[in-house]
Each structure stands twice: as structure tokens, then as C-alpha cells.
Design a protein around this motif. Structure first.
Motif, PDB file in Angstrom:
ATOM      1  N   GLU A  71       0.841  -1.187   0.000  1.00  0.00           N
ATOM      2  CA  GLU A  71       0.000   0.000   0.000  1.00  0.00           C
ATOM      3  C   GLU A  71       0.882   1.244   0.000  1.00  0.00           C
ATOM      4  O   GLU A  71       1.981   1.247   0.560  1.00  0.00           O
TER       5      GLU A  71
ATOM      6  N   TRP B  25       0.327   5.289   1.076  1.00  0.00           N
ATOM      7  CA  TRP B  25      -0.575   6.284   1.651  1.00  0.00           C
ATOM      8  C   TRP B  25       0.082   7.661   1.604  1.00  0.00           C
ATOM      9  O   TRP B  25       1.185   7.851   2.143  1.00  0.00           O
TER      10      TRP B  25
ATOM     11  N   ARG C 250      -7.886   5.434   6.560  1.00  0.00           N
ATOM     12  CA  ARG C 250      -6.951   4.545   5.863  1.00  0.00           C
ATOM     13  C   ARG C 250      -6.888   3.179   6.526  1.00  0.00           C
ATOM     14  O   ARG C 250      -6.921   2.143   5.864  1.00  0.00           O
TER      15      ARG C 250
ATOM     16  N   LEU D 191      -8.218  -0.832   5.197  1.00  0.00           N
ATOM     17  CA  LEU D 191      -7.074  -1.670   4.834  1.00  0.00           C
ATOM     18  C   LEU D 191      -7.483  -3.136   4.724  1.00  0.00           C
ATOM     19  O   LEU D 191      -7.954  -3.743   5.687  1.00  0.00           O
TER      20      LEU D 191
ATOM     21  N   CYS E 219       1.968  -6.652   5.385  1.00  0.00           N
ATOM     22  CA  CYS E 219       1.748  -5.412   4.632  1.00  0.00           C
ATOM     23  C   CYS E 219       3.031  -4.593   4.535  1.00  0.00           C
ATOM     24  O   CYS E 219       3.699  -4.358   5.543  1.00  0.00           O
TER      25      CYS E 219
ATOM     26  N   LEU F 219       3.935  -0.928   3.749  1.00  0.00           N
ATOM     27  CA  LEU F 219       3.226   0.346   3.713  1.00  0.00           C
ATOM     28  C   LEU F 219       4.219   1.485   3.502  1.00  0.00           C
ATOM     29  O   LEU F 219       5.110   1.701   4.325  1.00  0.00           O
TER      30      LEU F 219
END
Length: 376
Positions: free
Chosen positions: A251, A253, A264, A268, A279, A281
Motif C-alpha cells: 500500500e 498512503w 486509511r 485496509l 503489509c 506500507l
């Protein structure tokens, strides 16, 4: 004729970058794949499991992984496992596969020879497996070339099992390269391939199953095995079976403040249990020093502990320290003066600017920690 096509178990994969606690669970999940595949085989009336290479992550997986794998397969006595050497666990004299051939229980076969293997008959149709075991990690020869001339009983379904790539990636000698049209050339009813960790359909008779337990970011489709149903000369019916436990997600952001986090986080990976989520991120945006610290605290001290592993990359979350931020660091003393100097150094950018930003953030965090301790 119905069977399950899987590959790239890579039992014993070390997951070197992952923290120890998560690493242990991820490694165990790869062994759990054996039980999940057996359950899927039983549920779908497909008691034959073809493993297209890389059963183990290395030729020396260690005694625990080796014994766990054999014992788990042995416990599924009504399911037959056919194992092919791949590039991670190639066939070597007096190595892993010699040991396997000696230790395998009755329902497990180590495919160490490039010769036809009769699979028996189902619904009046006879099937023969053509395995292509790898004897080296890298080889310029196509391991499936012999399929074209392999002799099998008239009318038998010919099933190929191999490990390698059907695509060149520009190397001088791409290893283990399989002819993309091998199924057509060799008259195969189905070609079960391993090596690529994502599930891919090459043509109506040629598939990569992908790894049944996801193991990295950026894969197309992972965490599945393929249920293959064949009848006569018709193309096989191929269906994905969910096998894997963990979901690997990347991901990015872009944040404008700590207030952006609630939405957010809430959005998720819907439908995925947090304990099964891995994850990566990446954060970006422009925030105050206080906001950056609040964001990291929320992610590292809360969200990260809910997941299997959070790989947080915050290099592009740029700090814009305000006068209010600096006033929190010793209003007029030496620490405040140091903070002012660090903010000025940040403006210069480059490696020095990044180091100054890290130092200022650390100074701010420690000052806030000291203040909380004093208030307590």
C-alpha cells in the motif's frame, strides 16, 4: 481424470528480513499447506497431488522441516503426493532426493527419473505422467524436450510435470527454459508447471499453479492450487482452490496529517484477518513533526502488533517542523537551540538533511517521553 496441481512449496524458506516472531509463523504456514492441500484433494474427489518442483527451499532444508514434511504427507494416507525436484532443491547424487526416495511413505513418490509413470485409469481413461526433474539449479537445456518422443500407451492422457520458465528474461543463458508450446508439441493433455510463484495460464493446456502459500509482495495470484479435471481430448477444466493463509499487500498512503489515518486503517484489506496480513506500507506527504511522531506511534505501536508483519517505509513522509513543534523541545535551553539548528540543516536536503530530520524526530520523541514520565 482429476488431480491437484501445485508447486513451489519451498518448505524451510527463511524469510530473513522478517522479525523472528512473524518469521516462525510464516515458516510454519508453509508446512500447513500440506494439510490444506490434502483437505482440498479430499473435498474435491482428487486424491492425486502433483507438485511441480521446489518442494523445499534448498537442498538441505534441515531435519525438522524434512521430517515435518514427510510425516504430514504420511498422515494423509488417502492422498497421493508426487514430488518433482526443482531449481531450489535439485536432484544431486547422495543428496536430499536420495534420502527422500528411501524415506517416503507409500503415498509419496519422489520423481527422480525422466521416464513415463503410469497413473492408472479413471472412468475408463488411462493417464501417464511425464516428469522432468531438475538435476541442476541452472541448466541451458529444456528439461521437457524428451516429452515429444516419450512413448505412452495409445489413447492415454499425457500429463507433463516440469519446473522452469517459458519466457526469456534477456540473460545470456536463461536457465531451465521450457518451450512455450511444449504441450502442443508433445501431445499433452495438460502441462503442470512450477517456478513462477504467481498462478498464470499460458494456454488452455499449460498452467503455472503459483505458490500455495504467499511468500512475497508483488505477485499476481498466489495462495492457490489448481484443480484439474480432464476428459478425453477436450481441454481440461481448471479451477482455483484457495489454500494459503497469509495475504501479502503493498500500500502507498499520502498523508496530510495524523487525522488521515483512521479512514486509511479502516479500509485496509477488507475481509482479511489482521493476524493473517503481511503489509508493506509506504508513507508520503508533508506533515508537522508532532504529526509525524503521532503517525508512526499509531502504526508501529498499534497496527503493527495487530498484523503478522508491517514493513513500514516512511522515508517520503516529509517533516515540516513548526515553531510549535520546537517549543515543545526545551523552550529556551540548549535542546531547543539544537532543535533549531537541526531544522536549519534539514533545509539543505541531501544525506545531511535526512540525518538531521531523523535526529530532530528522535529528539522530539525523547523529550515527549521525558515530559510524560515527569507528569506521571
Amino acid at each position: 481424470m482429476r488431480f491437484i496441481h501445485t508447486s513451489d512449496w519451498q518448505l524451510g524458506k527463511p524469510f530473513g528480513r522478517v522479525p523472528e516472531e512473524a518469521r516462525t509463523v510464516l515458516k510454519e504456514a508453509r508446512l500447513d499447506v500440506i494439510d490444506r492441500l490434502a483437505a482440498a484433494a479430499r473435498a474435491n474427489g482428487a486424491p492425486l497431488v502433483l507438485v511441480a518442483g521446489d518442494v523445499f527451499d534448498s537442498p538441505e532444508p534441515g531435519d525438522r522441516v524434512y521430517r515435518q514434511a514427510l510425516n504430514r504427507m504420511k498422515a494423509q494416507a488417502d492422498v497421493r503426493f508426487l514430488l518433482l525436484p526443482g531449481n531450489h532443491d535439485p536432484l544431486r547424487a547422495d543428496g536430499l532426493w536420495s534420502r527422500l526416495a528411501a524415506d517416503t511413505p507409500a503415498n509419496v513418490s519422489a520423481l527422480t527419473e525422466a521416464r513415463p509413470l503410469e497413473l492408472g485409469a479413471a472412468d475408463g481413461e488411462q493417464a501417464v505422467l511425464l516428469p522432468a526433474p531438475l538435476s541442476h539449479k541452472r541448466s541451458v537445456a529444456d528439461p521437457t524436450h524428451w516429452f515429444d518422443t516419450a512413448e505412452t500407451p495409445p489413447g492415454a492422457l499425457r500429463i507433463g510435470l516440469a519446473h522452469g520458465s517459458v519466457q526469456t528474461f534477456g540473460g545470456d543463458a536463461d536457465p531451465n527454459l521450457v518451450a512455450v508450446d511444449r504441450a502442443r508439441r508433445a501431445g499433452l493433455a495438460y502441462l503442470a508447471l512450477g517456478d513462477w510463484h504467481g498462478r498464470i495460464r499460458i494456454d488452455e493446456r499449460t498452467y503455472y499453479s503459483g505458490t500455495p502459500e504467499p511468500d512475497d509482495f508483488g505477485r499476481e495470484v498466489t495462495g492457490v492450487a489448481l484443480l484439474v479435471d480432464m476428459s478425453g481430448s477436450a481441454p481440461p477444466q481448471v479451477m482455483e482452490l484457495p489454500i494459503g493463509r497469509h495475504h501479502w499487500l503493498e500500500e502507498g498512503w499520502s498523508l496530510s496529517g495524523a487525522d488521515d489515518l483512521d479512514a486509511r486503517i479502516a479500509g485496509l484489506a477488507p475481509g482479511v484477518a489482521r493476524q493473517d496480513l503481511v503489509c508493506r506500507l509506504r508513507l508520503s506527504g508533508l506533515v508537522t513533526l508532532a504529526e509525524r511522531v503521532a503517525v508512526r506511534r499509531r502504526l508501529e505501536d498499534e497496527l503493527a502488533h495487530e498484523m503478522r508483519w508491517l514493513d513500514l517505509i516512511a522515508d517520503d513522509l516529509v517533516t515540516r517542523p513548526t515553531d510549535t513543534d520546537l517549543s515543545e523541545i526545551d523552550t529556551q535551553g540548549e535542546l531547543h537551540a539544537a532543535a533549531v539548528r537541526l531544522r536549519a540543516m534539514m533545509g539543505g536536503g541531501g544525506a545531511e538533511g535526512r540525518l538531521a530530520a531523523q535526529a530532530l524526530e528522535r529528539l522530539y520523541v525523547e523529550q515527549m517521553r521525558a515530559q510524560r514520565a515527569g507528569e506521571a
